[in-house]
Motif scaffolding. Sequence first.
Motif, PDB file in Angstrom:
ATOM      1  N   LEU A 177       0.738  -1.047   0.014  1.00 16.37           N
ATOM      2  CA  LEU A 177      -0.019  -0.091   0.094  1.00 16.37           C
ATOM      3  C   LEU A 177       0.960   1.201  -0.147  1.00 16.37           C
ATOM      4  CD1 LEU A 177      -2.832  -1.071   2.361  1.00 16.37           C
ATOM      5  CD2 LEU A 177      -3.002  -0.786   0.084  1.00 16.37           C
ATOM      6  N   SER A 178       2.066   1.197   0.330  1.00 16.59           N
ATOM      7  CA  SER A 178       2.862   2.301   0.426  1.00 16.59           C
ATOM      8  C   SER A 178       3.812   2.558  -0.696  1.00 16.59           C
ATOM      9  CB  SER A 178       3.758   2.303   1.651  1.00 16.59           C
ATOM     10  OG  SER A 178       4.696   0.953   1.514  1.00 16.59           O
ATOM     11  N   LEU A 179       3.677   1.604  -1.582  1.00 17.59           N
ATOM     12  CA  LEU A 179       4.473   1.613  -2.943  1.00 17.59           C
ATOM     13  C   LEU A 179       3.922   2.762  -3.947  1.00 17.59           C
ATOM     14  CD1 LEU A 179       4.689  -1.902  -4.100  1.00 17.59           C
ATOM     15  CD2 LEU A 179       6.343  -0.839  -2.959  1.00 17.59           C
ATOM     16  N   PRO A 180       5.014   3.498  -4.507  1.00 14.71           N
ATOM     17  CA  PRO A 180       4.604   4.887  -5.411  1.00 14.71           C
ATOM     18  C   PRO A 180       3.746   4.211  -6.759  1.00 14.71           C
ATOM     19  CG  PRO A 180       6.880   4.224  -5.661  1.00 14.71           C
ATOM     20  CD  PRO A 180       6.419   3.317  -4.508  1.00 14.71           C
ATOM     21  N   LYS A 181       2.758   4.971  -7.206  1.00 11.31           N
ATOM     22  CA  LYS A 181       2.018   4.272  -8.182  1.00 11.31           C
ATOM     23  C   LYS A 181       2.740   4.625  -9.682  1.00 11.31           C
ATOM     24  CE  LYS A 181      -2.767   4.845  -6.844  1.00 11.31           C
ATOM     25  NZ  LYS A 181      -2.640   5.396  -5.454  1.00 11.31           N
ATOM     26  N   GLU A 182       3.693   5.348  -9.711  1.00  6.77           N
ATOM     27  CA  GLU A 182       4.386   5.860 -11.217  1.00  6.77           C
ATOM     28  C   GLU A 182       4.896   4.368 -11.640  1.00  6.77           C
ATOM     29  OE1 GLU A 182       4.773   7.370  -8.406  1.00  6.77           O
ATOM     30  OE2 GLU A 182       3.886   9.470  -8.756  1.00  6.77           O
ATOM     31  N   PRO A 183       5.794   3.752 -11.004  1.00  8.94           N
ATOM     32  CA  PRO A 183       6.360   2.569 -11.807  1.00  8.94           C
ATOM     33  C   PRO A 183       5.315   1.707 -12.393  1.00  8.94           C
ATOM     34  CG  PRO A 183       7.337   2.879  -9.620  1.00  8.94           C
ATOM     35  CD  PRO A 183       6.232   3.870  -9.725  1.00  8.94           C
ATOM     36  N   PHE A 184       4.145   1.401 -11.676  1.00 10.95           N
ATOM     37  CA  PHE A 184       3.262   0.830 -12.213  1.00 10.95           C
ATOM     38  C   PHE A 184       2.484   1.198 -13.537  1.00 10.95           C
ATOM     39  CE2 PHE A 184       3.747  -0.334  -7.903  1.00 10.95           C
ATOM     40  CZ  PHE A 184       3.893  -1.735  -7.753  1.00 10.95           C
ATOM     41  N   MET A 185       2.469   2.708 -13.436  1.00  9.82           N
ATOM     42  CA  MET A 185       1.908   3.128 -14.446  1.00  9.82           C
ATOM     43  C   MET A 185       2.775   3.076 -15.705  1.00  9.82           C
ATOM     44  SD  MET A 185       0.264   6.425 -12.592  1.00  9.82           S
ATOM     45  CE  MET A 185       0.017   7.571 -13.853  1.00  9.82           C
ATOM     46  N   ALA A 186       4.136   3.241 -15.630  1.00 10.50           N
ATOM     47  CA  ALA A 186       5.126   3.162 -16.731  1.00 10.50           C
ATOM     48  C   ALA A 186       4.821   1.769 -17.194  1.00 10.50           C
ATOM     49  CB  ALA A 186       6.706   3.438 -16.035  1.00 10.50           C
ATOM     50  N   ALA A 187       5.041   0.647 -16.181  1.00 14.89           N
ATOM     51  CA  ALA A 187       5.060  -0.677 -16.674  1.00 14.89           C
ATOM     52  C   ALA A 187       3.785  -0.605 -17.702  1.00 14.89           C
ATOM     53  CB  ALA A 187       4.741  -1.721 -15.573  1.00 14.89           C
ATOM     54  N   ALA A 188       2.481  -0.378 -17.128  1.00 15.88           N
ATOM     55  CA  ALA A 188       1.310  -0.570 -18.304  1.00 15.88           C
ATOM     56  C   ALA A 188       1.421   0.386 -19.404  1.00 15.88           C
ATOM     57  CB  ALA A 188      -0.074   0.084 -17.189  1.00 15.88           C
ATOM     58  N   ILE A 189       2.279   1.243 -19.270  1.00 13.10           N
ATOM     59  CA  ILE A 189       2.574   1.985 -20.556  1.00 13.10           C
ATOM     60  C   ILE A 189       3.098   1.222 -21.513  1.00 13.10           C
ATOM     61  CG2 ILE A 189       3.420   4.137 -21.850  1.00 13.10           C
ATOM     62  CD1 ILE A 189       2.233   5.490 -19.224  1.00 13.10           C
ATOM     63  N   ASP A 190       4.169   0.584 -20.921  1.00 12.12           N
ATOM     64  CA  ASP A 190       5.247  -0.190 -21.861  1.00 12.12           C
ATOM     65  C   ASP A 190       4.710  -1.697 -22.085  1.00 12.12           C
ATOM     66  OD1 ASP A 190       7.182   1.314 -21.579  1.00 12.12           O
ATOM     67  OD2 ASP A 190       8.240   0.461 -20.136  1.00 12.12           O
ATOM     68  N   GLY A 191       3.288  -1.937 -21.751  1.00  6.80           N
ATOM     69  CA  GLY A 191       2.370  -2.972 -22.005  1.00  6.80           C
ATOM     70  C   GLY A 191       2.900  -4.228 -21.337  1.00  6.80           C
ATOM     71  N   ALA A 192       3.348  -3.967 -19.794  1.00  7.42           N
ATOM     72  CA  ALA A 192       3.918  -5.318 -19.424  1.00  7.42           C
ATOM     73  C   ALA A 192       2.734  -6.098 -18.680  1.00  7.42           C
ATOM     74  CB  ALA A 192       4.763  -4.638 -18.288  1.00  7.42           C
ATOM     75  N   GLY A 193       2.663  -7.192 -18.846  1.00 11.01           N
ATOM     76  CA  GLY A 193       1.417  -7.861 -18.079  1.00 11.01           C
ATOM     77  C   GLY A 193       1.734  -8.010 -16.731  1.00 11.01           C
ATOM     78  N   PRO A 194       0.713  -9.012 -15.968  1.00  8.67           N
ATOM     79  CA  PRO A 194       0.667  -8.999 -14.796  1.00  8.67           C
ATOM     80  C   PRO A 194       1.892  -9.565 -14.154  1.00  8.67           C
ATOM     81  CG  PRO A 194      -1.401  -9.583 -15.375  1.00  8.67           C
ATOM     82  CD  PRO A 194      -0.612  -9.356 -16.554  1.00  8.67           C
ATOM     83  N   TRP A 195       2.233 -10.624 -14.536  1.00 13.27           N
ATOM     84  CA  TRP A 195       3.538 -11.606 -14.093  1.00 13.27           C
ATOM     85  C   TRP A 195       4.555 -10.783 -14.274  1.00 13.27           C
ATOM     86  CZ3 TRP A 195       5.521 -14.438 -10.808  1.00 13.27           C
ATOM     87  CH2 TRP A 195       6.611 -15.193 -11.153  1.00 13.27           C
ATOM     88  N   ARG A 196       4.905 -10.090 -15.479  1.00 15.18           N
ATOM     89  CA  ARG A 196       6.049  -9.382 -15.830  1.00 15.18           C
ATOM     90  C   ARG A 196       6.123  -8.149 -14.796  1.00 15.18           C
ATOM     91  NH1 ARG A 196      10.078  -9.020 -19.872  1.00 15.18           N
ATOM     92  NH2 ARG A 196      10.485  -6.956 -20.460  1.00 15.18           N
ATOM     93  N   THR A 197       5.024  -7.508 -14.505  1.00 15.96           N
ATOM     94  CA  THR A 197       4.968  -6.292 -13.647  1.00 15.96           C
ATOM     95  C   THR A 197       5.457  -6.727 -12.409  1.00 15.96           C
ATOM     96  OG1 THR A 197       3.222  -5.535 -15.019  1.00 15.96           O
ATOM     97  CG2 THR A 197       3.442  -4.460 -12.830  1.00 15.96           C
TER      98      THR A 197
END
Lengths: 292, 531
Positions: A177-197
């Motif tokens: 819950l304390s993780l920043p959102k930005e890295p996940f947004m970047a991963a989503a933009i790069d098209g990373a799937g759940p496992w890769r994320t």
Amino acid sequence: MEALRRHKSMFLLPGLLTLALIIIFPLLFTIRVSFSGWNVSNPQLDFIGGANYTAMLHDSRFWASIMRLVLLAGGTVLIQYVIGFGMALLVWREARGRRLWRVLFLVPMMTTPVVMAAIWQMIFHESLGPVNDLLGMLGLSKVPWLTESGPALVALMTVEVWQWTPFMFLLLLAGLLSLPKEPFMAAAIDGAGPWRTFRKVTFPLMAPVSVAAIIIRLIEASKLSDSVYVLTSGGPGSSTETPGYYLYIQGLRDQQTGYSGAMSLTYLVLMIVTLTVAAALLARAFKLKGDS
Amino acid sequence: MRNSSYKGVVAAAIVVALTATACTGQGPVENKPDKPALFKPGSEISYSKYSKSYPKTKVRDVPGPCSYESISRKDYSGQTLKIISHAIPVIGEPTQLHAEQFEEITGAKVEVINVPFGELHQKILTPLQAGQPAYDVMFYPSLWVGDMAPHLAPVPKKYLDTPGMKDVTKAYMDVATWDGKVVQYPVDGDRHYLKVRTDVLGDPKRQAAYKAATGKDLRTPRTWAEYQEVAAFFSGKDVDGDGKPNFGSAEVTKRDDLTFSAFISRAAPYVKHPDVGGGLFFDLETMEPLINTPGFVRALEDMVKAKSTWAPGGANFGLGDEILSFGGGQSVMSYSWDDAFIQGQQPDGTIRNKIGAAPLPGSDEAYNRTTKAWDKKPNQAPYFTWGWTSAVAKAARNQDMAFDYLCFFSNEANTALDLTIGRFGVNPYRKAHFDAKFWERQGWEKDVAESYVHTLSGMESSTNRVFDLRVPGVNGYMSALANGVAAALAGQQAPQRALDDVAAEWERITDRIGKDKVRTAYRHVVALEDN
């Protein structure tokens, strides 16, 4: 200025005195006791040199209990980490009934270990327990859960995992819950799937929390004795005896005070060294994974 | 201002310290003169008003110094009696009940602390060793006498001369005695003996089936080898016709739950050679442990073999499990304290009046440790195992009140009722208790009552008795023994290896406590055994 500094240091006195009273004095006293022949019929602080330590070196039951604990603690904490992480991931995102799940997951941790062990003792009962009933329904033979060495260890590990996985879940969920959102947004933009994320973002970011959670649980697991007391009393034979339970037998029940003092100090030193090394290794392992 | 308050605090502290010192350092108290009795001679006594769970049985108060009538004359108002006892129910419940009655009839305030078995030794001994009068009266297992004796007040002559005390059997007066003085107040008598389902062993059809299968007559086992054969034959068979299998033997096998006593029962006939004295657990002269000698090893091999005859979970049975397994009809035989027999005889029990008592199985040969050979001759060795006892601390402020409580606790009326309540843990210890008629009055059939009293009283005349290791640090010795037995039962070690480890541990314990100290205490045990 000097006077002011000295004056300020006076404020540390209460804390230092408390520390001395509740930690340093008992520790020093235990060291003194460990060199004495204090036992049930000789409540004296006579000095007997290193006799207790020599006896301890030849006490195979003590060393076997330490090796057993390494297996129990290592095994159960690893399982708790995997399951706890999975549970935390489940309720991390906006899942349905998330709050209810969180409360339910924490119930085992809220239960007194002795009560929990007593319940599990009934669950594992050879002829009346539901576990063997279930095995019977599946056409399998009954397992002597508490009267054979292997199954008894499995039973003990099961109780530990059941009781303490919620603690791991709680720490890891707080970390997530304390993780920043930005890295996940970047991963989503790069098209990373759940496992890769998870592999490239979530897990590396969770490394510090993971190390802390595992070390805290290892420290707690090293004290394992209450569930052993209720579930198996260290048996069958001494096959589920842990250092904590063996110390209870020697120190409190048989009142070999000097000898148990020597064992407890040795165990304390061993635990400090082992956990320090484990923490360093874990930090390195997680860091390497993070870099990759 | 600050200075004066500081002085005030110091003064107050000094007053408190002096008061505390005065309180702990007081001498014996002056007792008040007697008051009128609250009971008439021979009054009817019943426990029914204290709890619905107590039987409505009524008995007569037997005149004497410990009777309700005599004790109710005492005036202990304004005084406090502190008692420590085992957890409720076993011995803890009668301690509480008689404390409540004692309060009512003497005016004393009685505080009872009930402690689980695992903590009892430490809770009693620690204050005693520190010279603190934490408890006036203590209830504990009689085998701890080696640890307790230095701190106990000898029982005064006026109590030794009471009719109840005079009626205590010789064996239990021996148990209460240490170094020539009676220091423990007898409140219970214990021994291990065999219990069997007579409806099973006495059934002609089953006798025929047994004969066909083994070529032998089915009877109450007389040796441990026979016990094994009978137990193996019935294991897994449904003897009750209830669709559930029954099992041959129920034994106490859980490591930290009195397994050591069960093992001594099995070892007794192999190791107690009637012609060899000088120690059973140790060689009295050298203090070398004998626990790994062939007799003990044979007993452990027998016990490992017996595993196949136990109910599921039988390898982890505590005393409670053994009581319920035999007393509830699951197992055909068992051996240990009275409780399983009394449980089986409960009014609502499924095996009531279908059971019998018999001496512990013996052996066809006994190990002679002097010739280091087995002597081929039948041997029997009754085991007077530990039971509950009580004592008054030397440091007790009012020893008269403390001994009056114990004499009241064990008066004839109370004991008669306590004996009939299985969970109380009070078992026969007076000659009067070996009266079959008494048990028949409880609804026992004549043959059951007779088998019970003959088995118990028959042990008294034996000259080949086995007692517990009543020495300082006995808990450590027995803990090591239980661990060895458990290791063999769990298949961790072969019996010889397991007992070799026990012997090594015993040597270490003896060294820690002091060889001479242990030898001096063990001499008393050997004197009891070589009677």
